[in-house]
Design a protein around this motif. Structure first.
Motif, PDB file in Angstrom:
ATOM      1  N   PRO A 110       0.808  -1.230   0.000  1.00 34.00           N
ATOM      2  CA  PRO A 110       0.000   0.000   0.000  1.00 34.00           C
ATOM      3  C   PRO A 110       0.834   1.270   0.000  1.00 34.00           C
ATOM      4  O   PRO A 110       0.438   2.277  -0.595  1.00 34.00           O
ATOM      5  CB  PRO A 110      -0.856  -0.131   1.267  1.00 34.00           C
ATOM      6  CG  PRO A 110      -0.192  -1.160   2.092  1.00 34.00           C
ATOM      7  CD  PRO A 110       0.497  -2.084   1.152  1.00 34.00           C
ATOM      8  N   MET A 111       2.009   1.240   0.655  1.00 30.90           N
ATOM      9  CA  MET A 111       2.904   2.407   0.587  1.00 30.90           C
ATOM     10  C   MET A 111       3.259   2.713  -0.857  1.00 30.90           C
ATOM     11  O   MET A 111       3.257   3.878  -1.299  1.00 30.90           O
ATOM     12  CB  MET A 111       4.155   2.138   1.419  1.00 30.90           C
ATOM     13  CG  MET A 111       5.236   3.192   1.322  1.00 30.90           C
ATOM     14  SD  MET A 111       6.348   3.015  -0.102  1.00 30.90           S
ATOM     15  CE  MET A 111       7.229   1.517   0.333  1.00 30.90           C
ATOM     16  N   GLN A 112       3.567   1.674  -1.625  1.00 34.97           N
ATOM     17  CA  GLN A 112       3.937   1.865  -3.023  1.00 34.97           C
ATOM     18  C   GLN A 112       2.774   2.396  -3.847  1.00 34.97           C
ATOM     19  O   GLN A 112       2.987   3.091  -4.850  1.00 34.97           O
ATOM     20  CB  GLN A 112       4.474   0.554  -3.594  1.00 34.97           C
ATOM     21  CG  GLN A 112       5.831   0.168  -3.024  1.00 34.97           C
ATOM     22  CD  GLN A 112       6.261  -1.232  -3.402  1.00 34.97           C
ATOM     23  OE1 GLN A 112       5.445  -2.093  -3.727  1.00 34.97           O
ATOM     24  NE2 GLN A 112       7.559  -1.483  -3.382  1.00 34.97           N
ATOM     25  N   ALA A 113       1.545   2.119  -3.411  1.00 37.88           N
ATOM     26  CA  ALA A 113       0.381   2.659  -4.116  1.00 37.88           C
ATOM     27  C   ALA A 113       0.337   4.187  -3.992  1.00 37.88           C
ATOM     28  O   ALA A 113      -0.027   4.886  -4.945  1.00 37.88           O
ATOM     29  CB  ALA A 113      -0.901   2.039  -3.561  1.00 37.88           C
ATOM     30  N   PHE A 114       0.691   4.711  -2.822  1.00 31.91           N
ATOM     31  CA  PHE A 114       0.771   6.166  -2.647  1.00 31.91           C
ATOM     32  C   PHE A 114       1.820   6.757  -3.586  1.00 31.91           C
ATOM     33  O   PHE A 114       1.584   7.777  -4.255  1.00 31.91           O
ATOM     34  CB  PHE A 114       1.136   6.511  -1.200  1.00 31.91           C
ATOM     35  CG  PHE A 114      -0.004   6.471  -0.236  1.00 31.91           C
ATOM     36  CD1 PHE A 114      -0.765   7.601   0.004  1.00 31.91           C
ATOM     37  CD2 PHE A 114      -0.308   5.312   0.450  1.00 31.91           C
ATOM     38  CE1 PHE A 114      -1.819   7.586   0.912  1.00 31.91           C
ATOM     39  CE2 PHE A 114      -1.350   5.264   1.355  1.00 31.91           C
ATOM     40  CZ  PHE A 114      -2.110   6.400   1.592  1.00 31.91           C
ATOM     41  N   PHE A 171       9.474   2.924   7.028  1.00 27.87           N
ATOM     42  CA  PHE A 171      10.192   4.179   6.784  1.00 27.87           C
ATOM     43  C   PHE A 171       9.457   5.033   5.749  1.00 27.87           C
ATOM     44  O   PHE A 171       9.260   6.240   5.941  1.00 27.87           O
ATOM     45  CB  PHE A 171      11.612   3.883   6.306  1.00 27.87           C
ATOM     46  CG  PHE A 171      12.407   5.118   5.982  1.00 27.87           C
ATOM     47  CD1 PHE A 171      13.005   5.849   6.978  1.00 27.87           C
ATOM     48  CD2 PHE A 171      12.547   5.542   4.663  1.00 27.87           C
ATOM     49  CE1 PHE A 171      13.742   7.001   6.682  1.00 27.87           C
ATOM     50  CE2 PHE A 171      13.279   6.685   4.357  1.00 27.87           C
ATOM     51  CZ  PHE A 171      13.879   7.415   5.365  1.00 27.87           C
ATOM     52  N   TYR A 172       9.050   4.413   4.661  1.00 28.48           N
ATOM     53  CA  TYR A 172       8.355   5.159   3.616  1.00 28.48           C
ATOM     54  C   TYR A 172       6.857   5.292   3.910  1.00 28.48           C
ATOM     55  O   TYR A 172       6.238   6.307   3.558  1.00 28.48           O
ATOM     56  CB  TYR A 172       8.562   4.482   2.267  1.00 28.48           C
ATOM     57  CG  TYR A 172       9.948   4.691   1.681  1.00 28.48           C
ATOM     58  CD1 TYR A 172      10.422   5.964   1.377  1.00 28.48           C
ATOM     59  CD2 TYR A 172      10.790   3.608   1.432  1.00 28.48           C
ATOM     60  CE1 TYR A 172      11.683   6.157   0.835  1.00 28.48           C
ATOM     61  CE2 TYR A 172      12.061   3.797   0.879  1.00 28.48           C
ATOM     62  CZ  TYR A 172      12.502   5.072   0.581  1.00 28.48           C
ATOM     63  OH  TYR A 172      13.754   5.273   0.052  1.00 28.48           O
ATOM     64  N   ALA A 173       6.259   4.292   4.548  1.00 36.45           N
ATOM     65  CA  ALA A 173       4.807   4.337   4.796  1.00 36.45           C
ATOM     66  C   ALA A 173       4.416   5.515   5.683  1.00 36.45           C
ATOM     67  O   ALA A 173       3.378   6.157   5.448  1.00 36.45           O
ATOM     68  CB  ALA A 173       4.338   3.025   5.423  1.00 36.45           C
TER      69      ALA A 173
END
Length: 229
Positions: A110-114, A171-173
């Protein structure tokens, strides 16, 4: 020169997962920066691994894809004696693999979806997809916070492959969905992750690239100061 080559990019969360593992396991690996935007590099990479994803480990000419498989391969064949990320006990290993999967599927994905949405033109943004990703992250945060009760690392006292997955995913989320006040255990765990030397070294190596991260406005100033760029 090492017999091992890792094709990677220092900004990639998936690559961070493997870089942390390499550090923990004490392995000498040649790092090869991969630019998939270059036609020749992309073609050469596809010849090694037709799915075109990174990181990709090449061990004496043999391609080893997918982060969890790379880490297991490295532990089995190349780890410094006594260093492990997947326990030898079968039941403990299953728990580590479970939480590795949970972080990859319900935090990193889901982070990558953002990130993907920010890369789209304004008229092609996917508000519904972003909302769904936000809900998934919120649910995952609650699940992880509950799991961390009484634990230093996500599956117990030992830093494992699951924590390698957790560090870059979280870290990214958090740049998109910060932790809620009720996720105090998760917030404390995040700080432990960021202070863990292999994680800290991986982040330090990536700092020059954070200015290219689409969600950089959400990065804490301890990791990225736009005024210094």
């Amino acid at each position: 020169m090492s017999a091992l080559t890792l094709h990677y990019h220092p900004l990639s969360s998936c690559c961070h997962k493997v870089l942390i593992a390499i550090d923990v396991l004490g392995i000498d690996v040649d790092l090869r920066l991969l630019n998939l935007g270059d036609a020749a590099e992309r073609s050469a990479h596809l010849a090694l691994w037709p799915m075109g994803k990174m990181p990709l480990l090449v061990d004496q000419g043999r391609p080893v894809p997918e982060t969890s498989i790379i880490i297991e391969h490295l532990q089995r064949h190349h780890a410094h004696p006594g260093r492990t990320l997947i326990p030898h006990d079968p039941d403990q290993a299953i728990e580590v693999r479970l939480w590795d999967r949970l972080f990859d599927l319900y935090v990193m994905t889901p982070m990558q979806a953002f990130t993907a949405d920010l890369l789209r033109p304004e008229g092609e943004r996917d508000a519904h997809g972003v909302a769904r990703a936000r809900d998934t992250l919120t649910s995952a945060y609650a699940l992880i916070d509950h799991q961390l009760e009484g634990r230093t690392w996500v599956t117990g006292d030992a830093f494992s492959m699951a924590d390698c997955a957790a560090a870059p995913a979280l870290f990214y989320a958090v740049t998109y969905v910060p932790f809620a006040p009720q996720h105090a255990r998760l917030a404390a765990y995040f700080d432990r992750l960021m202070e863990h030397p292999p994680v800290a070294r991986t982040i330090d190596q990536a700092r020059p690239w954070f200015k290219f991260f689409p969600g950089r406005s959400g990065l804490a100033r301890r990791f990225f100061d736009p005024l210094s760029q």
